[in-house]
Design a protein around this motif. Sequence first.
Motif, PDB file in Angstrom:
ATOM      1  N   MET A   1      39.943  32.213  49.025  1.00  0.00           N
ATOM      2  CA  MET A   1      39.169  31.761  47.875  1.00  0.00           C
ATOM      3  C   MET A   1      40.082  31.143  46.822  1.00  0.00           C
ATOM      4  N   THR A   2      39.509  30.309  45.970  1.00  0.00           N
ATOM      5  CA  THR A   2      40.223  29.891  44.771  1.00  0.00           C
ATOM      6  C   THR A   2      40.140  31.040  43.767  1.00  0.00           C
ATOM      7  N   GLU A   3      40.964  30.998  42.734  1.00  0.00           N
ATOM      8  CA  GLU A   3      40.918  32.064  41.721  1.00  0.00           C
ATOM      9  C   GLU A   3      39.567  32.079  41.021  1.00  0.00           C
ATOM     10  N   GLU A   4      38.976  30.910  40.813  1.00  0.00           N
ATOM     11  CA  GLU A   4      37.664  30.865  40.169  1.00  0.00           C
ATOM     12  C   GLU A   4      36.604  31.481  41.072  1.00  0.00           C
ATOM     13  N   GLU A   5      36.648  31.176  42.359  1.00  0.00           N
ATOM     14  CA  GLU A   5      35.695  31.765  43.298  1.00  0.00           C
ATOM     15  C   GLU A   5      35.869  33.282  43.355  1.00  0.00           C
ATOM     16  N   PHE A   6      37.106  33.740  43.339  1.00  0.00           N
ATOM     17  CA  PHE A   6      37.367  35.174  43.370  1.00  0.00           C
ATOM     18  C   PHE A   6      36.833  35.844  42.106  1.00  0.00           C
ATOM     19  N   ALA A   7      37.059  35.203  40.957  1.00  0.00           N
ATOM     20  CA  ALA A   7      36.566  35.757  39.701  1.00  0.00           C
ATOM     21  C   ALA A   7      35.044  35.848  39.700  1.00  0.00           C
ATOM     22  N   ASN A   8      34.383  34.813  40.185  1.00  0.00           N
ATOM     23  CA  ASN A   8      32.917  34.835  40.243  1.00  0.00           C
ATOM     24  C   ASN A   8      32.421  35.945  41.162  1.00  0.00           C
ATOM     25  N   TRP A   9      33.122  36.152  42.271  1.00  0.00           N
ATOM     26  CA  TRP A   9      32.752  37.217  43.211  1.00  0.00           C
ATOM     27  C   TRP A   9      32.878  38.583  42.549  1.00  0.00           C
ATOM     28  N   GLN A  10      33.960  38.782  41.799  1.00  0.00           N
ATOM     29  CA  GLN A  10      34.157  40.057  41.137  1.00  0.00           C
ATOM     30  C   GLN A  10      33.110  40.294  40.050  1.00  0.00           C
ATOM     31  N   VAL A  11      32.737  39.238  39.345  1.00  0.00           N
ATOM     32  CA  VAL A  11      31.680  39.359  38.336  1.00  0.00           C
ATOM     33  C   VAL A  11      30.363  39.745  38.998  1.00  0.00           C
ATOM     34  N   GLU A  12      30.090  39.160  40.159  1.00  0.00           N
ATOM     35  CA  GLU A  12      28.872  39.505  40.913  1.00  0.00           C
ATOM     36  C   GLU A  12      28.842  40.995  41.247  1.00  0.00           C
ATOM     37  N   GLN A  13      30.033  41.586  41.442  1.00  0.00           N
ATOM     38  CA  GLN A  13      30.115  43.000  41.790  1.00  0.00           C
ATOM     39  C   GLN A  13      30.199  43.908  40.561  1.00  0.00           C
ATOM     40  N   GLY A  14      30.009  43.313  39.382  1.00  0.00           N
ATOM     41  CA  GLY A  14      29.922  44.109  38.168  1.00  0.00           C
ATOM     42  C   GLY A  14      31.215  44.282  37.393  1.00  0.00           C
ATOM     43  N   LYS A  15      32.286  43.617  37.793  1.00  0.00           N
ATOM     44  CA  LYS A  15      33.552  43.765  37.087  1.00  0.00           C
ATOM     45  C   LYS A  15      33.615  42.841  35.874  1.00  0.00           C
ATOM     46  N   GLN A  16      34.330  43.299  34.852  1.00  0.00           N
ATOM     47  CA  GLN A  16      34.539  42.481  33.665  1.00  0.00           C
ATOM     48  C   GLN A  16      35.803  41.652  33.856  1.00  0.00           C
TER      49      GLN A  16
END
Length: 289
Positions: free
Chosen positions: A17-32
């Motif tokens: 993943m790109t860092e942006e894609e990874f960040a979006n994935w983590q946000v989807e899982q409830g992370k800040q």
Amino acid sequence: MSSIQILDVKKAVLNSMTEEEFANWQVEQGKQVIYHQGCYWQQTLTGFYEPLHWLARLSAEQATCPVSFSWGFRAALRDQNATAANGSIPVHLLSNLQNYSLHILSANRRKHLRQCQKKVNIFQLTSPKLLQEQGYEVVISAAKRTEYLKIPSKTEYLASLTNYVDSKRRLILVGLIGDKLGGYISGYAVSGTAYFEHLYISTEAITTNINLGLVFEFVQACQHSDTIHELVNGLHSPEDEKLCIFKDGIGFSVKHIPARVQMNPIIAQLIRWRYPYKYYRLTGRKERK
């Protein structure tokens, strides 16, 4: 075993993943997630911050605290900014990923891998059904044996499987002994760096060397990607000598990635005194004996 749930491991590929894609994935899982200086950050301990992709090599200008109030932060640095480092991130790292093969292993490890291949069938998991049916028992067995993990309730474990199987962002390999799940490994990759996420092995399956087989096949899946160049196998834990010997013996030697580390002096001294190994993993600095 339904072919819908599993795929041939030889065809498995870990996508990066790109860092942006990874960040979006983590946000989807409830992370800040915090965006700061062109990098995505997270709070890994209360009041302590690191890049979300925590081996992302930052410039000296980027490696600054992402919030106004904290007791510390840590960020890996680019090679050209290594002179700005005041610490390091000690990790087990496979940096020669494309050269990894059976020949990397010692003769004894190769023997163990062949034994595993005779006893264990390894596949890529594409559906949560197998984990829903057998995964909890494997996790409980691993948690009781290693004493590293908090034992979840079955309800908590089953809830954690929601959206867990995501072949576009997470690779999961399972080891089957007959029709029984002996263990599984999962991981993901960001900007060319792959990370092991979970490795659970049931105690009764240990003698099959399934852990070695799962790790080896995961490396092969990383090699099938054109973009992944390194694989992280956790932070260095010198207090667990057997684990370190195992990781080093399968090609994951300890590397110290130059890093900028900032910590409140009082808290740093407390951690250094009470938890010297945690202090080492946070700073890369070992106490002199």
